[in-house]
Design a protein around this motif. Structure first.
Motif: not given
Length: 296
Positions: A202-203, A205, A30, A199, A167
């Motif tokens: 987004l964790a 990626s 990340v 979030a 995230s």
């Protein structure tokens, strides 16, 4: 609303056989921000048409979504915007009787090609829904890390904690919840819940983030925070957002596509281009009428 399971079961006529390989997906690092010179993922559709049973809902939609920018999809209700959004990460195929033709290209590779795993596509192309849908009894921490489990990604406890913090920071929520990560996600306000869902996406990626009217159920203050989050994410990944709010489309997007359908024709793109042009000097009269509130 609960998360759609990331199943590999093919329901869509367009998709081919699923690769039987069941290796655990490897989590990419990340980054704090994309490295200079490293291209972000681009998304494009070519001649996409879609059906639900015998009903055609989209007609030959071709659109290039610029890497690292926000593309807004606008148009009246029922013109196929949300269907198009779901086609982009293969959620369309989860409806029985759904079918499509054409290509959806992620960095030039068709996401519907035979053998490509839907779960892998949905990891790279995440989705945030219209209404916030955290797991209400699950902690904030576990809500974020549940995205890893849904995507079949295994990480160590230390890596998980790093991803949770990273995230939440990228979603603009860390400062508000860092001292209470064990509290239930359902205890957050509506705007915080929506950023928690961002979030969670987004964790894993993703390269692309799809957002289906993410602010329609939020108050103005929460809407502003989500829009700020979108602005912060711009340049880190490619975002496609469906919105009925013309002011929001102008605020958050760099490109726009105007969809339109009639009672006897399926949805199609009337006009697409830079947001400033679409709102300031549209080429099609129907676009001008819509963005100026004369119909829709």
């Amino acid at each position: 609303m609960t998360d759609v399971p990331m199943t590999d079961a093919p329901l869509l006529d367009r998709s081919g056989p699923v690769d039987p390989a069941a290796e655990t997906l490897t989590l990419p690092p990340v980054p704090a921000a994309p490295a200079d010179g490293v291209p972000l993922a681009a998304l494009e559709t070519r001649e996409v048409s879609a059906w639900f049973g015998a009903r055609k809902v989209l007609e030959r939609v071709s659109l290039a979504m610029t890497a690292g920018e926000v593309t807004a999809l606008i148009g009246p209700s029922g013109c196929g915007k949300s269907t198009y959004l779901r086609i982009l990460n293969r959620m369309h195929e989860m409806v029985r009787g759904a079918a499509l033709s054409g290509e959806v290209l992620l960095d030039g590779d068709d996401v519907y090609r035979p053998g490509r795993r839907p779960a892998e596509v949905r990891r790279r192309i995440g989705m945030v829904f219209q209404r916030p849908n955290p797991f209400p009894a699950m902690s904030i921490r576990d809500n974020v890390s549940s995205g890893l489990k849904l995507a079949g990604i295994k990480v160590s406890r230390e890596e998980r904690e790093h991803l949770v913090e990273t995230s939440l920071r990228r979603a603009g929520l860390w400062d508000e919840v860092s001292s209470r990560l064990q509290t239930p996600g359902g205890s957050l306000s509506g705007g915080q819940q929506q950023r928690l869902c961002i979030a969670r996406s987004l964790a894993v990626s993703p390269d692309i983030l799809l957002m289906d009217e993410p602010c329609s159920a939020l108050d103005p203050t929460s809407t502003r925070r989500v829009e700020e989050t979108i602005a912060e994410l711009r340049g880190r990944l490619t975002i496609v957002i469906v919105t009925h709010n013309m002011q929001q489309a102008q605020r958050v997007s760099q490109s726009c596509a105007f969809f339109l359908a009639t009672h006897d024709t399926p949805g199609r793109i009337v006009e697409a281009g830079p947001t400033e042009q679409l709102f300031g000097a549209p080429r099609d009269r129907r676009t001008a009428d819509y963005v100026n509130g004369r119909f829709g």
